[in-house]
Motif scaffolding. Structure first.
Motif, PDB file in Angstrom:
ATOM      1  N   UNK A 364       0.830  -1.212   0.000  1.00 34.16           N
ATOM      2  CA  UNK A 364       0.000   0.000   0.000  1.00 34.16           C
ATOM      3  C   UNK A 364       0.859   1.256   0.000  1.00 34.16           C
ATOM      4  N   UNK A 365       1.955   1.232   0.746  1.00 35.24           N
ATOM      5  CA  UNK A 365       2.835   2.404   0.807  1.00 35.24           C
ATOM      6  C   UNK A 365       3.535   2.622  -0.536  1.00 35.24           C
ATOM      7  N   UNK A 366       3.840   1.552  -1.243  1.00 37.28           N
ATOM      8  CA  UNK A 366       4.401   1.688  -2.586  1.00 37.28           C
ATOM      9  C   UNK A 366       3.344   2.161  -3.581  1.00 37.28           C
ATOM     10  N   UNK A 367       2.082   1.781  -3.357  1.00 34.87           N
ATOM     11  CA  UNK A 367       0.995   2.305  -4.186  1.00 34.87           C
ATOM     12  C   UNK A 367       0.883   3.819  -4.039  1.00 34.87           C
ATOM     13  N   UNK A 368       1.122   4.314  -2.830  1.00 33.06           N
ATOM     14  CA  UNK A 368       1.128   5.770  -2.617  1.00 33.06           C
ATOM     15  C   UNK A 368       2.115   6.429  -3.579  1.00 33.06           C
ATOM     16  N   UNK A 369       3.285   5.848  -3.723  1.00 28.91           N
ATOM     17  CA  UNK A 369       4.288   6.400  -4.639  1.00 28.91           C
ATOM     18  C   UNK A 369       3.861   6.211  -6.095  1.00 28.91           C
ATOM     19  N   UNK A 370       3.285   5.065  -6.414  1.00 35.05           N
ATOM     20  CA  UNK A 370       2.885   4.832  -7.800  1.00 35.05           C
ATOM     21  C   UNK A 370       1.794   5.811  -8.228  1.00 35.05           C
ATOM     22  N   UNK A 371       0.827   6.071  -7.351  1.00 38.28           N
ATOM     23  CA  UNK A 371      -0.255   6.992  -7.697  1.00 38.28           C
ATOM     24  C   UNK A 371       0.274   8.403  -7.967  1.00 38.28           C
TER      25      UNK A 371
END
Length: 789
Positions: A364-371
């Motif tokens: 989820x924290x990597x999704x923050x960066x991807x978004x």
């Protein structure tokens, strides 16, 4: 402290904010500082409640300039509960005589307890005992139980509980010239079934916030609205030696929540359905018990207790509830307003722990960066670059949030801030993607979102690299490294430094690993990615060349922190320590003297040595070999010695990194730095900063020191690799990890032996690789492997 409690005896106003930070309760969705409910925000106390990802942007006038800042918002205060004898003043530890005071953080059940005995005069006393929780099973609930016991007094006691919407962001003294009024349209009201509510919204981000509260007591409860507050009032009857209990139940929702239509309706409905304190505590304890099992860490003695406290605060900031949110890793947790709640590079220190326990949170924290990849690409284009340029400080939408000015409290002057030039944050994000995928085996993420982030970060580095035909190498100019003290050359007319070694080496690593990832992609996915990004073979050839020719400066037989570092003046370290004592913030000291740290060989924290934190000795040698340099043990040890004597440790991360690096060959010195990392927040080593919020990266880093650093644990190429470092001060420890679908792989190091227990329910065997041999353990098997020093 004891094994599972953190205790404070006596009331000490000077220590109040430190205690409030360290006694914060949270659940990954929101957190509340450990302030006393009868105390309001002032110079001593600072109650604060923060929801993950809840930001607001305001513009202030500072030093004659308009300055825009985005802050994590201090939400309406749900804590207030005050009490008094009829006609008397409200009792607080600052206005009444305190005979006894104790605060206890119970780590195992996630409860905060306080007890205060007030002197009412004429031999009469009132003992107030409270327990508090921020619910770990239901992330929108919190509760406060208050017990009143009188001695030698019979009569009424007035109790007032409130939801307070008049709060501002005022928890950091040096930010007080900035506008902190983030809430507007504050309304309160009364619902059915004894519930009061309060709603408001943030001024520019327009996030709607709602709280609802019930007060349960044995006496009648009245309700009212009162100037931005929603109030419950009751009048208790006390008799000597008899305890009377009041429970306050609170629900919090914001418009960022999924699966609701309106925050106010959701909060009122949720608090109205709660059975009471006992039911909340039971489910809360169960949820915490599950977290402790998944994050099991068995370390003896004082170090073990501190590590449990650190794990407690990591889980309160980044729990499984975080996996449902669009949030990053706030550098100071959800514990205070320092750094304005921004996201820096701290996931570099946090994700390695989470990867092996709560991989869904890491993802989820990597999704923050991807978004926010598209925003990073926009930033690169605006800077005239290709690829993605991630911000040094991020908030709600991924734009650069680094302040333009920062205040030096020593001189009272506002100074330009150039730390936005720390582009190495992009390499940290790429490293986190790789580490997560190696630890979790999540090839789906690596082949999709991960590969895209790696590609665009690599594209930025390749475009930023300038070829020097005379040297035959590439330069990366105009950056700032992790050190942060150095942001320009002496007397330069522009900020930035050339060829920061950490930046260049990590950029080379990113380029090389991205090439490997792209080559390993399934052909259909590779074709999709090429079509979306316009990637071609010529670009990959360029990346390959840059990854081998980035310039790494050396001087006097050591790696230079940046080009020209060895030409700077030496600092009179002894003289400054003698004059000032604590010189951790040497930059502020020198600026107040009219000088600048840019003139000296003096670093805030580990910079070059960060390479020894990220990469094992074998990996680091291979990286330098790829770049055309021989990095043997002699050169590395000289480099470690060199910077060890030129670092002021102005960051809580510095001791952690030094301890990690020194553990490989300087064990006696290593433990002193490990101790500093453990003590950083609990002893407030940085001098007053912990009261503004804990240092999440340093706390998680100490957990990872035991999990990966001392065992030499790597998750690489489908195997668990271990190369343990025996420290006499920590010779016996164990932990449990989640690895490639195995829930609960137990490792224990003791008396020169490694024990690994693979759960019977695992999906398949685990390969374990030590420096001198390899073992394969089947599900249900326990391996006992002797170690060589």
């Amino acid at each position: 402290m004891t094994g599972w409690t953190w205790e404070y005896e006596g009331y000490d106003p000077a220590e109040a904010r430190l205690r409030e930070s360290l006694c914060t309760l949270g659940n990954g969705y929101f957190a509340t500082r450990g302030a006393l409910p009868e105390c309001t925000a002032d110079e001593v106390h600072y109650p604060g409640t923060y929801a993950a990802g809840c930001y607001n942007r305001l513009t202030s006038r500072v030093a004659g300039r308009r300055v825009e800042n985005e802050d994590m918002v201090n939400l309406p205060n749900w804590l207030p509960l005050r009490f008094r004898l009829p006609g008397g003043a409200w009792l607080t530890p600052d206005t009444a005589d305190v005979l006894e005071h104790r605060e206890i953080l119970h780590l195992a059940p996630g409860l905060f307890e306080r007890m205060t005995r007030y002197d009412l005069g004429e031999g009469r006393t009132l003992t107030v005992r409270q327990e508090r929780l921020v619910h770990m099973a239901d992330p929108h609930m919190a509760a406060l139980r208050t017990e009143f016991t009188a001695q030698r007094y019979a009569g009424p006691l007035e109790v007032e509980a409130a939801l307070d919407g008049t709060v501002t962001n005022a928890g950091v003294a040096r930010y007080r010239d900035l506008d902190g009024r983030h809430l507007t349209h504050v309304h309160s009201g009364i619902a059915d079934a004894g519930t009061v509510w309060l709603r408001c919204r943030t001024r520019t981000s327009d996030i709607r916030i709602a709280l609802a509260a019930r007060l349960l007591a044995d006496s009648p409860v009245s309700m009212r609205k009162d100037n931005g507050r929603a109030v419950h009032h009751t009048r208790l009857h006390l008799t000597p030696g008899h305890t009377v209990t009041v429970d306050k139940l609170v629900a919090l929702h914001t418009s960022r929540d999924p699966a609701i239509s309106d925050p106010l309706h959701a909060a009122v409905d949720r608090v109205g359905r709660v059975d009471g304190w006992a039911a909340l505590v039971a489910s809360h304890r169960t949820a915490w018990g599950q977290l402790w099992r998944r994050g099991e860490l068995d370390v003896p003695g004082e170090a073990g207790t501190i590590l449990r406290l650190h794990l407690f605060h990591v889980l309160q900031t980044l729990s499984p509830h975080t996996a449902d949110l669009d949030v990053g890793v706030p550098a100071r947790g959800l514990h205070g307003e320092a750094y304005r709640g921004h996201v820096f590079w701290d996931e570099l220190f946090v994700l390695p722990y989470l990867n092996l326990h709560f991989p869904e949170v890491s993802r989820a924290l990597l999704h923050y960066r991807y978004r926010r990849l598209e925003r990073a690409r926009t930033a690169a284009r605006d800077a005239g670059r290709r690829g993605a340029m991630y911000p040094w400080q991020s908030g709600s939408d991924g734009r650069e949030e680094t302040q333009q000015l920062h205040l030096n409290p020593r001189s009272g002057r506002w100074m330009p801030d150039h730390t936005h030039l720390q582009h190495h944050v992009g390499s940290a994000i790429a490293y986190n993607v790789w580490q997560y995928c190696e630890a979790s085996g999540d090839t789906e993420f690596l082949h999709t979102k991960g590969a895209e982030m790696l590609l665009q970060i690599s594209r930025f580095w390749a475009d930023a690299a300038e070829y020097d035909p005379h040297l035959g190498r590439h330069h990366i100019r105009g950056v700032v490294g992790p050190d942060e003290y150095h942001d320009a050359y002496p007397d330069a007319d522009r900020p930035g430094l050339d060829d920061n070694a950490y930046t260049n080496v990590t950029a080379a690593w990113v380029l090389a690993h991205t090439i490997d990832v792209l080559r390993s992609l399934p052909e259909p996915r590779r074709r999709e990615l090429d079509e979306r990004t316009g990637l071609d073979a010529g670009e990959l050839d360029h990346w390959e060349e840059v990854s081998r020719t980035l310039h790494i400066p050396f001087h006097d037989g050591v790696i230079s922190q940046f080009e020209g570092y060895g030409d700077l003046e030496e600092l009179d370290w002894h003289g400054y320590r003698k004059q000032y004592g604590d010189i951790r913030r040497l930059d502020r000291i020198l600026e107040a003297e009219g000088d600048t740290v840019n003139r000296y060989q003096a670093s805030k924290q580990a910079d070059v040595l960060m390479l020894g934190y990220l990469f094992s000795p074998a990996e680091l040698q291979a990286l330098f070999g790829r770049l055309g340099h021989s990095l043997d043990e002699h050169i590395w040890r000289r480099t470690v010695d060199y910077y060890l004597h030129r670092t002021s440790h102005g960051s809580t991360l510095s001791g952690l990194v030094h301890g990690w690096v020194l553990a490989r060959d300087r064990r006696a010195e290593a433990w002193a730095f490990c101790q500093e990392a453990l003590q950083g927040d609990i002893a407030d080593i940085q001098g007053g900063t912990t009261g503004e919020g804990i240092h999440l990266g340093a706390m998680a880093g100490t957990l990872d020191l035991v999990q990966r650093g001392l065992p030499g644990l790597e998750t690489r190429n489908g195997a668990l690799r271990l190369n343990p470092v025996p420290l006499p001060e920590l010779s016996s420890y164990g932990f449990t990890i989640r690895y490639h679908g195995h829930w609960g792989v137990r490792l224990r190091l003791e008396s020169g032996r490694l024990e690994i227990e693979v759960p019977a329910s695992g999906p398949g065997p685990i390969d374990v690789r030590l420096p001198d041999r390899t073992a394969r353990l089947q599900p249900g098997e326990t391996g006992h492997l002797p170690l060589t020093d």
